[in-house]
Write a protein that holds these residues in place. Structure first.
Motif, PDB file in Angstrom:
ATOM      1  N   SER A 119      12.542   4.807   4.166  1.00  0.00           N
ATOM      2  CA  SER A 119      12.722   5.433   2.856  1.00  0.00           C
ATOM      3  C   SER A 119      11.909   4.702   1.797  1.00  0.00           C
ATOM      4  O   SER A 119      11.278   5.332   0.936  1.00  0.00           O
ATOM      5  CB  SER A 119      14.190   5.400   2.439  1.00  0.00           C
ATOM      6  OG  SER A 119      14.943   6.296   3.159  1.00  0.00           O
ATOM      7  N   LYS A 120      11.912   3.396   1.864  1.00  0.00           N
ATOM      8  CA  LYS A 120      11.157   2.597   0.888  1.00  0.00           C
ATOM      9  C   LYS A 120       9.661   2.854   1.047  1.00  0.00           C
ATOM     10  O   LYS A 120       8.942   2.957   0.066  1.00  0.00           O
ATOM     11  CB  LYS A 120      11.467   1.101   1.071  1.00  0.00           C
ATOM     12  CG  LYS A 120      12.802   0.707   0.544  1.00  0.00           C
ATOM     13  CD  LYS A 120      13.026  -0.797   0.748  1.00  0.00           C
ATOM     14  CE  LYS A 120      14.439  -1.177   0.364  1.00  0.00           C
ATOM     15  NZ  LYS A 120      14.714  -2.569   0.625  1.00  0.00           N
ATOM     16  N   GLN A 121       9.199   2.946   2.282  1.00  0.00           N
ATOM     17  CA  GLN A 121       7.771   3.164   2.524  1.00  0.00           C
ATOM     18  C   GLN A 121       7.366   4.574   2.084  1.00  0.00           C
ATOM     19  O   GLN A 121       6.286   4.785   1.557  1.00  0.00           O
ATOM     20  CB  GLN A 121       7.420   2.945   3.995  1.00  0.00           C
ATOM     21  CG  GLN A 121       7.358   1.499   4.351  1.00  0.00           C
ATOM     22  CD  GLN A 121       6.992   1.289   5.812  1.00  0.00           C
ATOM     23  OE1 GLN A 121       6.708   2.246   6.537  1.00  0.00           O
ATOM     24  NE2 GLN A 121       6.963   0.035   6.226  1.00  0.00           N
ATOM     25  N   SER A 122       8.240   5.535   2.302  1.00  0.00           N
ATOM     26  CA  SER A 122       7.896   6.889   1.907  1.00  0.00           C
ATOM     27  C   SER A 122       7.925   7.025   0.391  1.00  0.00           C
ATOM     28  O   SER A 122       7.204   7.822  -0.189  1.00  0.00           O
ATOM     29  CB  SER A 122       8.792   7.909   2.582  1.00  0.00           C
ATOM     30  OG  SER A 122      10.074   7.861   2.052  1.00  0.00           O
ATOM     31  N   GLU A 123       8.704   6.246  -0.287  1.00  0.00           N
ATOM     32  CA  GLU A 123       8.762   6.265  -1.742  1.00  0.00           C
ATOM     33  C   GLU A 123       7.488   5.633  -2.311  1.00  0.00           C
ATOM     34  O   GLU A 123       7.015   6.023  -3.374  1.00  0.00           O
ATOM     35  CB  GLU A 123       9.986   5.497  -2.253  1.00  0.00           C
ATOM     36  CG  GLU A 123      11.269   6.252  -2.099  1.00  0.00           C
ATOM     37  CD  GLU A 123      12.463   5.441  -2.579  1.00  0.00           C
ATOM     38  OE1 GLU A 123      12.328   4.380  -3.176  1.00  0.00           O
ATOM     39  OE2 GLU A 123      13.581   5.910  -2.330  1.00  0.00           O
ATOM     40  N   LYS A 124       6.976   4.627  -1.613  1.00  0.00           N
ATOM     41  CA  LYS A 124       5.742   3.958  -2.067  1.00  0.00           C
ATOM     42  C   LYS A 124       4.572   4.907  -1.961  1.00  0.00           C
ATOM     43  O   LYS A 124       3.623   4.809  -2.709  1.00  0.00           O
ATOM     44  CB  LYS A 124       5.482   2.696  -1.258  1.00  0.00           C
ATOM     45  CG  LYS A 124       6.400   1.574  -1.618  1.00  0.00           C
ATOM     46  CD  LYS A 124       6.020   0.351  -0.809  1.00  0.00           C
ATOM     47  CE  LYS A 124       6.955  -0.800  -1.047  1.00  0.00           C
ATOM     48  NZ  LYS A 124       6.629  -1.951  -0.283  1.00  0.00           N
ATOM     49  N   GLN A 125       4.610   5.744  -1.069  1.00  0.00           N
ATOM     50  CA  GLN A 125       3.468   6.645  -0.861  1.00  0.00           C
ATOM     51  C   GLN A 125       3.564   7.791  -1.733  1.00  0.00           C
ATOM     52  O   GLN A 125       3.654   8.467  -2.492  1.00  0.00           O
ATOM     53  CB  GLN A 125       3.406   7.139   0.574  1.00  0.00           C
ATOM     54  CG  GLN A 125       3.066   6.059   1.502  1.00  0.00           C
ATOM     55  CD  GLN A 125       3.036   6.578   2.924  1.00  0.00           C
ATOM     56  OE1 GLN A 125       3.421   7.691   3.232  1.00  0.00           O
ATOM     57  NE2 GLN A 125       2.534   5.771   3.811  1.00  0.00           N
TER      58      GLN A 125
END
Length: 125
Positions: A119-125
């Motif tokens: 979730s954190k990685q998808s938010e960064k993108q």
């Protein structure tokens, strides 16, 4: 003298009749009492028989009560034994499942961490 003898004889006959009548009444009274006495003896014997039967019944009831008390004690012992066995089996089952539960809990924690990371990685993108 003859007259006096006759008078004495007459008195003696009257006295004999009176005594005979009194004897007859006494006999009748004795027979009545004898009949009552027999009735009383029969009733007493019947009462004794009934009492003996009642005593025997009491003994049987006490024996049955003792047997039932023993049976109740045995059933209570069995109940306690079964209850203890159930608790032991529940404890054993929980202990047997504990490693699996801990492994699943760890796996859930890892998956949760991976989801959070994704979730954190998808938010960064």
């Amino acid at each position: 003298v003859v007259l006096q003898t006759y008078e004495n004889e007459k008195n003696l006959l009257r006295k004999a009749k009176d005594l005979n009548e009194e004897l007859r009444k006494e006999k009748q009274s004795a027979e009545e009492l004898g009949g009552k006495d027999k009735e009383i003896r029969e009733e007493l014997e019947q009462t004794r028989t009934e009492f003996a039967k009642a005593e025997a019944e009491v003994v049987l009831c006490e024996e049955r009560e003792a047997m039932l008390n023993l049976e109740v004690a045995e059933l209570e012992r069995q109940k306690e034994e079964i209850s203890q066995e159930k608790e032991d089996k529940e404890r054993e089952a929980i202990e047997a499942l504990r490693p699996r539960l801990e492994a699943l809990q760890l796996h859930i924690e890892q998956l949760t961490a991976e989801i959070d990371e994704a979730s954190k990685q998808s938010e960064k993108q």
